[in-house]
Scaffold this motif. Structure first.
Motif, PDB file in Angstrom:
ATOM      1  N   LEU A 116      32.024  55.760  46.982  1.00 37.94           N
ATOM      2  CA  LEU A 116      33.121  56.649  47.355  1.00 37.94           C
ATOM      3  C   LEU A 116      34.330  55.851  47.834  1.00 37.94           C
ATOM      4  O   LEU A 116      34.201  54.853  48.554  1.00 37.94           O
ATOM      5  CB  LEU A 116      32.675  57.619  48.449  1.00 37.94           C
ATOM      6  N   ILE A 117      35.504  56.321  47.450  1.00 40.88           N
ATOM      7  CA  ILE A 117      36.742  55.684  47.880  1.00 40.88           C
ATOM      8  C   ILE A 117      36.790  55.600  49.402  1.00 40.88           C
ATOM      9  O   ILE A 117      37.197  54.587  49.982  1.00 40.88           O
ATOM     10  CB  ILE A 117      37.961  56.473  47.357  1.00 40.88           C
ATOM     11  N   ARG A 144      35.670  50.520  55.391  1.00 38.43           N
ATOM     12  CA  ARG A 144      35.195  49.148  55.606  1.00 38.43           C
ATOM     13  C   ARG A 144      36.353  48.157  55.673  1.00 38.43           C
ATOM     14  O   ARG A 144      36.389  47.284  56.562  1.00 38.43           O
ATOM     15  CB  ARG A 144      34.238  48.757  54.480  1.00 38.43           C
ATOM     16  N   ILE A 145      37.327  48.273  54.788  1.00 33.48           N
ATOM     17  CA  ILE A 145      38.406  47.289  54.775  1.00 33.48           C
ATOM     18  C   ILE A 145      39.332  47.462  55.981  1.00 33.48           C
ATOM     19  O   ILE A 145      39.841  46.486  56.530  1.00 33.48           O
ATOM     20  CB  ILE A 145      39.195  47.311  53.440  1.00 33.48           C
ATOM     21  N   VAL A 146      39.527  48.701  56.432  1.00 33.48           N
ATOM     22  CA  VAL A 146      40.333  48.917  57.636  1.00 33.48           C
ATOM     23  C   VAL A 146      39.624  48.323  58.848  1.00 33.48           C
ATOM     24  O   VAL A 146      40.227  47.591  59.654  1.00 33.48           O
ATOM     25  CB  VAL A 146      40.611  50.413  57.857  1.00 33.48           C
ATOM     26  N   THR A 159      52.102  38.708  52.090  1.00 33.18           N
ATOM     27  CA  THR A 159      51.343  39.174  53.243  1.00 33.18           C
ATOM     28  C   THR A 159      49.895  39.312  52.810  1.00 33.18           C
ATOM     29  O   THR A 159      49.571  39.171  51.623  1.00 33.18           O
ATOM     30  CB  THR A 159      51.894  40.515  53.771  1.00 33.18           C
ATOM     31  N   GLN A 160      49.012  39.582  53.748  1.00 35.71           N
ATOM     32  CA  GLN A 160      47.604  39.768  53.413  1.00 35.71           C
ATOM     33  C   GLN A 160      47.446  41.028  52.565  1.00 35.71           C
ATOM     34  O   GLN A 160      47.859  42.122  52.966  1.00 35.71           O
ATOM     35  CB  GLN A 160      46.760  39.906  54.685  1.00 35.71           C
ATOM     36  N   LEU A 161      46.843  40.899  51.390  1.00 38.43           N
ATOM     37  CA  LEU A 161      46.628  42.039  50.509  1.00 38.43           C
ATOM     38  C   LEU A 161      45.227  42.587  50.706  1.00 38.43           C
ATOM     39  O   LEU A 161      44.252  41.831  50.835  1.00 38.43           O
ATOM     40  CB  LEU A 161      46.827  41.631  49.048  1.00 38.43           C
ATOM     41  N   LEU A 162      45.131  43.929  50.711  1.00 42.30           N
ATOM     42  CA  LEU A 162      43.865  44.621  50.915  1.00 42.30           C
ATOM     43  C   LEU A 162      43.625  45.595  49.773  1.00 42.30           C
ATOM     44  O   LEU A 162      44.552  46.250  49.303  1.00 42.30           O
ATOM     45  CB  LEU A 162      43.883  45.410  52.229  1.00 42.30           C
ATOM     46  N   GLY A 163      42.357  45.708  49.348  1.00 43.43           N
ATOM     47  CA  GLY A 163      42.040  46.638  48.271  1.00 43.43           C
ATOM     48  C   GLY A 163      40.637  47.194  48.388  1.00 43.43           C
ATOM     49  O   GLY A 163      39.942  47.004  49.395  1.00 43.43           O
ATOM     50  N   THR A 164      40.201  47.875  47.335  1.00 44.21           N
ATOM     51  CA  THR A 164      38.882  48.506  47.292  1.00 44.21           C
ATOM     52  C   THR A 164      38.021  47.819  46.241  1.00 44.21           C
ATOM     53  O   THR A 164      38.434  46.861  45.585  1.00 44.21           O
ATOM     54  CB  THR A 164      38.998  50.004  46.966  1.00 44.21           C
ATOM     55  N   GLY A 165      36.829  48.336  46.057  1.00 48.88           N
ATOM     56  CA  GLY A 165      35.864  47.723  45.154  1.00 48.88           C
ATOM     57  C   GLY A 165      36.280  47.668  43.705  1.00 48.88           C
ATOM     58  O   GLY A 165      35.676  46.916  42.926  1.00 48.88           O
ATOM     59  N   VAL A 166      37.306  48.419  43.297  1.00 44.15           N
ATOM     60  CA  VAL A 166      37.745  48.342  41.906  1.00 44.15           C
ATOM     61  C   VAL A 166      38.399  46.993  41.602  1.00 44.15           C
ATOM     62  O   VAL A 166      38.621  46.656  40.437  1.00 44.15           O
ATOM     63  CB  VAL A 166      38.707  49.500  41.540  1.00 44.15           C
ATOM     64  N   TRP A 167      38.694  46.212  42.635  1.00 42.53           N
ATOM     65  CA  TRP A 167      39.224  44.860  42.428  1.00 42.53           C
ATOM     66  C   TRP A 167      38.137  43.860  42.060  1.00 42.53           C
ATOM     67  O   TRP A 167      38.442  42.721  41.717  1.00 42.53           O
ATOM     68  CB  TRP A 167      39.937  44.364  43.689  1.00 42.53           C
ATOM     69  N   ASN A 168      36.893  44.250  42.159  1.00 43.67           N
ATOM     70  CA  ASN A 168      35.795  43.330  41.853  1.00 43.67           C
ATOM     71  C   ASN A 168      35.663  43.204  40.337  1.00 43.67           C
ATOM     72  O   ASN A 168      34.688  43.636  39.727  1.00 43.67           O
ATOM     73  CB  ASN A 168      34.499  43.826  42.477  1.00 43.67           C
ATOM     74  N   ASP A 169      36.674  42.633  39.737  1.00 48.17           N
ATOM     75  CA  ASP A 169      36.845  42.628  38.289  1.00 48.17           C
ATOM     76  C   ASP A 169      37.524  41.309  37.916  1.00 48.17           C
ATOM     77  O   ASP A 169      38.485  40.888  38.580  1.00 48.17           O
ATOM     78  CB  ASP A 169      37.721  43.827  37.896  1.00 48.17           C
ATOM     79  N   ALA A 170      37.059  40.673  36.854  1.00 53.57           N
ATOM     80  CA  ALA A 170      37.601  39.367  36.464  1.00 53.57           C
ATOM     81  C   ALA A 170      39.099  39.408  36.237  1.00 53.57           C
ATOM     82  O   ALA A 170      39.801  38.417  36.489  1.00 53.57           O
ATOM     83  CB  ALA A 170      36.893  38.869  35.211  1.00 53.57           C
ATOM     84  N   ARG A 171      39.612  40.555  35.789  1.00 56.14           N
ATOM     85  CA  ARG A 171      41.048  40.660  35.545  1.00 56.14           C
ATOM     86  C   ARG A 171      41.847  40.502  36.828  1.00 56.14           C
ATOM     87  O   ARG A 171      42.969  39.987  36.822  1.00 56.14           O
ATOM     88  CB  ARG A 171      41.378  41.992  34.869  1.00 56.14           C
ATOM     89  N   VAL A 172      41.303  40.967  37.938  1.00 54.12           N
ATOM     90  CA  VAL A 172      41.986  40.845  39.238  1.00 54.12           C
ATOM     91  C   VAL A 172      41.729  39.473  39.844  1.00 54.12           C
ATOM     92  O   VAL A 172      42.642  38.835  40.374  1.00 54.12           O
ATOM     93  CB  VAL A 172      41.521  41.957  40.197  1.00 54.12           C
ATOM     94  N   LEU A 173      40.481  39.006  39.752  1.00 55.00           N
ATOM     95  CA  LEU A 173      40.110  37.756  40.401  1.00 55.00           C
ATOM     96  C   LEU A 173      40.913  36.565  39.888  1.00 55.00           C
ATOM     97  O   LEU A 173      41.150  35.601  40.621  1.00 55.00           O
ATOM     98  CB  LEU A 173      38.614  37.493  40.206  1.00 55.00           C
ATOM     99  N   PHE A 186      39.010  42.593  49.700  1.00 50.89           N
ATOM    100  CA  PHE A 186      38.614  43.954  49.306  1.00 50.89           C
ATOM    101  C   PHE A 186      37.171  44.203  49.723  1.00 50.89           C
ATOM    102  O   PHE A 186      36.397  43.263  49.947  1.00 50.89           O
ATOM    103  CB  PHE A 186      38.797  44.173  47.797  1.00 50.89           C
ATOM    104  N   SER A 187      36.813  45.457  49.856  1.00 57.12           N
ATOM    105  CA  SER A 187      35.450  45.843  50.211  1.00 57.12           C
ATOM    106  C   SER A 187      34.700  46.249  48.945  1.00 57.12           C
ATOM    107  O   SER A 187      35.261  46.870  48.045  1.00 57.12           O
ATOM    108  CB  SER A 187      35.468  47.010  51.203  1.00 57.12           C
ATOM    109  N   ALA A 188      33.429  45.892  48.889  1.00 58.62           N
ATOM    110  CA  ALA A 188      32.620  46.166  47.703  1.00 58.62           C
ATOM    111  C   ALA A 188      31.155  45.911  48.039  1.00 58.62           C
ATOM    112  O   ALA A 188      30.846  45.234  49.023  1.00 58.62           O
ATOM    113  CB  ALA A 188      33.045  45.261  46.544  1.00 58.62           C
TER     114      ALA A 188
END
Length: 399
Positions: free
Chosen positions: A174-175, A181-183, A273-287, A297-299
């Motif tokens: 869930l979003i 978690r990241i907050v 600045t420090q960037l924050l995201g969600t589990g959809v960043w757990n992707d080679a395209r982002v990494l 990001f949280s995942a």
């Protein structure tokens, strides 16, 4: 002890005595639970359904407890890779543990609400004590109506928390859980003021609302919330640039395929600045994006999925869809509760056990309202790879 996804938007107790093949444990997460025990001995499984009720769909396992599973095996008349992968994962779960305890009836909803409703009705008519699935939010709504009428619970896979309800539990990522978690981690790391840069879509709306609520709950300040339409990141990046001296971190709830454009917009406006995201960043395209190095990001911890994927590939000679662990965990949980759950193995107390459960993606538990909590890691993008900087918890604090 330990024990939904919807269309990619454009979105009793058990002790820890069981070990499944490949080292995946499925047990209750707390230490003082009582009730279901899927070790040797203990009470027997539930009574079989009344005689004369024919099985429906493809059946996996031969146990006395009947469980329905509704998946989008096809979409627009063609096989759905996600649905097929989730079906295979369910077979893996039954082969690992569930075969003697459940008979899983798998049906195709054809990625439609009508198909989901019909599948639920036929499975319930065949004696299903629990429905697993569907995947897409509208299909969950349709199928849950039949389940509620029959007084049977569902464990569905949609990421849309609005379809959750008492008796309709979501096992998905869930979003809201990602955001919490990241907050919490960011604040514990000394971040006190934030900016939000979010797309104008359903995912962005839910994530933004939750971030604002969670930040308020920990007395963190939101300096600016910059929203943008698809492909129109420049103006939002300018808004963030105007206040970046006042913020400690920037939250960007964007999908992987759009993050290069977001990163370019931030670079063009000299946002650092420090960037924050969600589990959809757990992707080679982002990494691999240079500007994303150092982002958090949280995942779920990747190790559980990687172990599952290795075993899946050995059996099916293909890579599993990321959502496949949901059907694996759902089928395994159904079998574990059936193993020693008495005549009503899927009662509310069993499914909402505060100690939770531990599956392929770590610990999770269902809230009485149907949403879930998951034990998530915080990951930093470092050198093009995902590096855990705050491990996922292995258990929940009771209550």
């Amino acid at each position: 002890m330990r024990f939904s996804a919807q269309k990619p938007e454009e979105g009793g107790s058990v002790t820890r005595r069981a070990l499944l093949g490949g080292g995946l444990a499925f047990a209750v997460a707390g230490c003082n639970s009582s009730g279901v025990d899927f070790g040797a001995g203990g009470p027997g499984v539930s009574a079989p359904p009344p005689s004369g009720a024919p099985l429906v769909g493809e059946t996996l396992g031969s146990g006395p407890v009947r469980v329905g599973m509704i998946l989008p095996l096809t979409q627009n008349g063609a096989p759905s890779p996600i649905g097929v992968s989730m079906r295979n994962a369910a077979q893996l779960a039954v082969d690992d543990f569930g075969g003697p305890y459940i008979t899983l009836m798998v049906q195709d909803d054809h990625s439609s609400s009508d198909g989901a409703a019909q599948a639920a009705q036929s499975e319930l008519g065949a004696g299903a004590q629990l429905i697993l699935g569907p995947v897409f939010a509208n299909d969950v709504r349709a199928a849950s109506a039949a389940a509620k009428s029959a007084g049977r619970p569902m464990i569905a896979f949609s990421t849309d928390a609005s379809v959750a309800a008492p008796g309709v539990y979501l096992l998905s990522f869930l979003i809201e859980t990602y955001v919490d978690r990241i907050v919490q981690y960011s604040v514990s790391s000394g971040k006190k003021s934030f900016a939000i840069m979010a797309p104008q879509n359903d995912y962005g709306n839910v994530a933004t609302d939750r971030f604002q609520q969670t930040a308020a709950g920990v007395n963190a300040q939101i300096v600016v919330t910059a929203r943008y339409s698809a492909g129109q990141m420049a103006t939002a990046a300018q808004q963030v640039a105007a206040v970046q001296g006042q913020v400690d971190a920037l939250f960007i709830p964007e999908q992987a395929d759009a993050m290069q454009a977001v990163a370019n917009a931030l670079s063009s406006n000299s946002v650092k600045t420090q960037l924050l995201g969600t589990g959809v960043w757990n992707d080679a395209r982002v990494l691999k994006i240079p500007q994303m190095q150092g982002a958090w990001f949280s995942a779920p911890d990747n190790s559980g999925f990687n172990a599952f994927a290795q075993r899946y590939k050995a059996k099916f000679n293909s890579e599993p869809a990321r959502l496949a662990t949901l059907s694996y965990d759902a089928a395994t949980l159904a079998a574990a509760l059936a193993r020693n759950g008495g005549p009503d193995p899927y009662n509310e107390r069993a499914l909402t056990n505060v100690s939770g459960f531990s599956g392929a993606d770590g610990v999770f538990r269902f809230r009485p309202d149907g949403t879930n909590e998951r034990g998530l890691a915080v990951i930093e993008i470092d050198g093009g790879a995902a590096k855990v900087i705050s491990p996922a918890p292995r258990s929940f604090v009771a209550g």
